[in-house]
Design a protein around this motif. Structure first.
Motif, short mmCIF file in Angstrom:
data_model
loop_
_atom_site.label_atom_id
_atom_site.label_comp_id
_atom_site.label_asym_id
_atom_site.label_seq_id
_atom_site.Cartn_x
_atom_site.Cartn_y
_atom_site.Cartn_z
N ALA A 207 44.08 44.36 34.20
CA ALA A 207 43.47 43.20 33.57
C ALA A 207 42.30 43.69 32.70
CB ALA A 207 42.97 42.24 34.62
N HIS A 208 41.92 42.87 31.73
CA HIS A 208 40.80 43.21 30.85
C HIS A 208 39.48 42.62 31.33
CE1 HIS A 208 43.06 44.18 26.84
NE2 HIS A 208 42.92 45.23 27.61
N ALA A 209 39.58 41.60 32.15
CA ALA A 209 38.37 40.88 32.54
C ALA A 209 38.56 40.28 33.94
CB ALA A 209 38.10 39.75 31.53
N ALA A 210 37.47 39.95 34.59
CA ALA A 210 37.56 39.36 35.92
C ALA A 210 36.46 38.32 36.09
CB ALA A 210 37.40 40.45 36.97
N VAL A 211 36.78 37.24 36.79
CA VAL A 211 35.78 36.21 37.02
C VAL A 211 34.81 36.66 38.11
CG1 VAL A 211 35.38 33.85 37.83
CG2 VAL A 211 37.29 34.34 36.28
N VAL A 212 33.51 36.51 37.84
CA VAL A 212 32.49 36.89 38.80
C VAL A 212 32.09 35.68 39.65
CG1 VAL A 212 30.16 37.83 39.06
CG2 VAL A 212 31.62 38.60 37.17
N GLN B 130 28.61 40.42 30.97
CA GLN B 130 29.13 39.21 31.60
C GLN B 130 28.91 38.01 30.69
OE1 GLN B 130 27.56 38.85 35.61
NE2 GLN B 130 28.69 40.67 36.25
N ALA B 145 33.34 39.01 33.86
CA ALA B 145 32.91 40.38 33.60
C ALA B 145 33.96 41.04 32.71
CB ALA B 145 32.78 41.15 34.91
N VAL B 146 33.52 41.59 31.60
CA VAL B 146 34.43 42.22 30.65
C VAL B 146 34.47 43.71 30.93
CG1 VAL B 146 34.93 42.56 28.21
CG2 VAL B 146 33.80 40.47 28.96
N LYS B 147 35.69 44.24 31.03
CA LYS B 147 35.82 45.64 31.47
C LYS B 147 36.10 46.62 30.33
CE LYS B 147 37.92 44.15 35.83
NZ LYS B 147 39.23 44.11 36.48
N THR B 148 36.56 46.13 29.19
CA THR B 148 36.96 47.05 28.12
C THR B 148 35.77 47.37 27.20
OG1 THR B 148 37.60 45.11 26.89
CG2 THR B 148 39.35 46.27 28.03
#
Ligand SMILES: Cc1cc2nc3c(=O)[nH]c(=O)nc-3n(C[C@H](O)[C@H](O)[C@H](O)COP(=O)(O)OP(=O)(O)OC[C@H]3O[C@@H](n4cnc5c(N)ncnc54)[C@H](O)[C@@H]3O)c2cc1C
Ligand SMILES: Nc1ncnc2c1ncn2[C@@H]1O[C@H](COP(=O)(O)O)[C@@H](O)[C@H]1O
Lengths: 245, 321
Positions: A207-212, B130, B145-148
């Motif tokens: 995934a590119h993003a995750a909900v905090v 974020q 939260a953005v991971k790239t």
């Protein structure tokens, strides 16, 4: 023609939205889940097109076992077979990868989706899948007709609409009035029980993003009420308090 | 490292929401210690670029190819990605719209950049990257939260004021390579209401519902909208009944608006209608039924018959303006 319709499994539009686990999870207590309202339009149009041109209509959801009843409902509405990719839909990118993975194998002529999901409202999955499969994606579409190997569409733009012509295969994000929602009849419900629902394992993608965390909007203050003789007072507030005049 | 902003325009006029995106991008660029650059496609006059500069961009990439005046999704995505790479940008900011969404989704895959949509605030950079976004059609928010390393942010309308910076913008004409494929979707016609204030862009919206009784009564809605300088909208049954065109229908299944003031006349306030208006800054409800659910979500209300209230309200606004 082979048609794929991607459907979401989302809270009914009247649901009260609440969160649990210290605002890190959606609270499903008492929530009724339905086919996404836009996906319902996509499905309805797909059933009509399948009936016109023949062929096969497949519905697809990326989700866990809880979404099976939603897929069964789509079968009752008229889909011929269902596929569930057994995965928690982490983010739009992840979901799109899963859809593209399965869609590439299926060689569909037409992939219909909703204009947007009613939970995350991204309106992104059709474009992402389109890019992953190197196919055009058109959204939000209000009218879709198929003539031979090409599609004629009408897309809503700000303040009006645009007519388009595109060759198949194609991905379309649907909205009303593309078709009338279809309500399953008794025969549909009976036959849905025996139509195939295949569960597939997820393909490995990040995934590119995750909900905090989640939150709710602050409660509205109480409304300031006026009657028809007090509109001057109201207008003063619009000017001085709301600053809109 | 730079922040690139994708601009949308109406016949050359940069959209207000795109200027908001520029200001968002600039403020973000400042906290990252970098620059805000903008990319515009098609025919955009120099005077319009000046607005982009004042909103915060120090440089504009102008792709003048006239085929890009239309919102050709694949071609726009291809052009913006070439500018993004050329400028060495790391973050793309754009205003959420039907074209913007489609372009952003394709770019997210092209650039391998996470896409966060419906963004309502500047990112929190204290713990990674974020961003807060609106979900469940405005009924809730999620912090993501953005991971790239590369990121795309599609921001909601009316979440910040447009900056009034004084510096100038330098414009670089930039040529992109667009294959035939980028134009494989042929636009064969457009049908657009001319000279109307755009509903999704409007700062004030006046909507009418079934309480107006029929299309012949829309004059009082239009008069009020005109006094406010507002766009007009309607509830779903009103467009279903063909009293008003479909593109005016507001709500869960229609247009989502976030104006500074939303005025609802003769609309009961069903949850699906509220879903399209709940991010308005202020809401004014005019309804003859004091128990209409809409009053619970309103800031201001007039309990009364629309046919009596509207002419008075219109006069009072004209008088104060
Ligand atoms: C899945 C789904 C999606 C939907 N999506 C949308 C959507 O996107 N947008 C949307 O709008 N609806 C949507 N709906 C429909 C929604 O549930 C309501 O039916 C609709 O919003 C009602 O429209 P209304 O308020 O105009 O009409 P009504 O509910 O009939 O309300 C009319 C109001 O006018 C008032 N009134 C009557 N006469 C006067 C007068 N003379 N002066 C002042 N007030 C008067 C009445 O008191 C009443 O409150 C959706 C429904 C579903 C199931
Ligand atoms: N988990 C999922 N499973 C199947 N289809 C999905 C899923 N999520 C989104 N879609 C499809 O993509 C459309 C747009 O979703 P979104 O980009 O989330 O707004 C939806 O209307 C669906 O047709």
């Amino acid at each position: 023609m082979k048609i794929l319709v991607c459907i979401t499994h989302v809270p009914d539009t009247t649901s009260r939205i609440q969160f649990t686990d210290n605002n890190t999870n959606f609270d499903k207590t008492g929530v009724q889940f339905v086919i996404g309202p836009y996906d319902d339009y996509a499905l309805a149009r797909a059933v009509e097109l399948r009936d016109q041109t023949g062929g096969k209509l497949t519905v697809l959801n990326v989700g866990e076992a809880e979404t099976d009843p939603t897929l069964r409902k789509a079968l009752a509405i008229g889909a011929d077979e269902a596929i569930r990719i057994n995965a928690h839909p982490k983010d739009s990118y992840f979901v799109s990868q899963q859809i593209a993975h399965v869609a590439k194998e299926g060689a569909y002529d037409l992939i219909l989706m909703g204009r947007e999901s009613s939970d995350y409202n991204g309106g992104m999955v059709h474009g992402m899948v389109g890019e992953m499969m190197d196919l055009p994606s058109i959204s939000p579409v209000m009218k879709l007709d198929i003539e031979g190997n090409s599609a004629k569409l009408s897309r809503e733009i700000e303040g009006g609409k645009e007519e388009l012509e595109v060759s198949l295969p194609l991905i379309v994000g649907c909205q009303e009035p593309i078709a009338e929602w279809k309500i399953p009849n008794m025969r549909g419900i009976m036959s849905a029980r025996t139509k195939p629902l295949t569960v597939r394992d997820e393909a490995t993608y990040e995934a590119h993003a995750a909900v905090v965390s989640y939150s709710l909007p602050p409660a509205k203050g109480t409304v300031k009420l006026f009657d028809k003789e007090q509109v001057e007072e109201l207008v003063k507030l619009l000017k001085n308090e709301a600053n809109v005049l | 490292m730079a922040v690139l902003i994708y601009l949308e325009h109406e016949e050359g006029a940069i959209k207000k929401s795109s200027l908001e995106a520029v200001s968002y991008g600039k403020t973000l660029a400042e906290s990252l210690g970098t620059e805000a650059l903008a990319v515009g496609l098609g025919s955009i006059p120099t005077g319009e670029w000046a607005h982009v500069g004042h909103a915060g961009a120090s440089k504009g990439y102008h792709v003048t190819d006239e085929r890009l005046n239309a919102g050709v999704i694949l071609a726009h995505a291809a052009a913006v990605s070439q500018v993004f790479e050329h400028a060495g940008a790391e973050i793309l900011v754009l205003a959420k719209s039907s074209l913007g969404d489609a372009v952003a989704a394709r770019l997210s895959v092209k650039l391998q950049a996470a896409l966060v949509s419906n963004v309502v605030a500047l990112p929190d950079l204290s713990d990674g990257f974020q961003v807060k976004r609106s979900i469940f059609t405005g009924k809730a928010f999620a912090v993501t939260a953005v991971k790239t390393p590369k990121k795309i942010l599609a921001i909601k309308k009316n979440i910040l004021d447009i900056r009034q910076d004084t510096h100038d913008i330098t414009i670089e004409k930039f040529a992109v390579t667009l294959g035939e494929k980028a134009f494989s979707a042929k636009i064969t016609g457009t049908d657009k209401a001319e000279g109307e204030i755009s509903l999704p862009e409007a700062d004030i919206v006046v909507s009418g519902g079934r309480g107006l009784k029929g299309p012949e009564n829309w004059g009082i809605i239009e008069d009020l909208a005109k006094a406010f300088g507002a766009a007009t909208g309607c509830s779903k049954p009103v467009s279903d009944l063909n009293w008003r065109p479909h593109h005016e229908h507001v709500g869960q299944t229609g247009i989502k608006v976030s104006p500074s003031l939303y005025v609802a006349v003769g609309i009961s306030g069903a949850i699906q209608h509220l879903a399209g208006v709940n991010s308005s800054k202020k809401i004014l409800v005019i309804n003859k039924d004091p128990d209409a659910p809409f009053f619970k979500s309103a800031d201001y209300g007039v309990v009364g018959d629309a046919f009596e209230v509207l002419p008075k309200l219109t006069e009072a606004i004209k008088a104060i303006k």
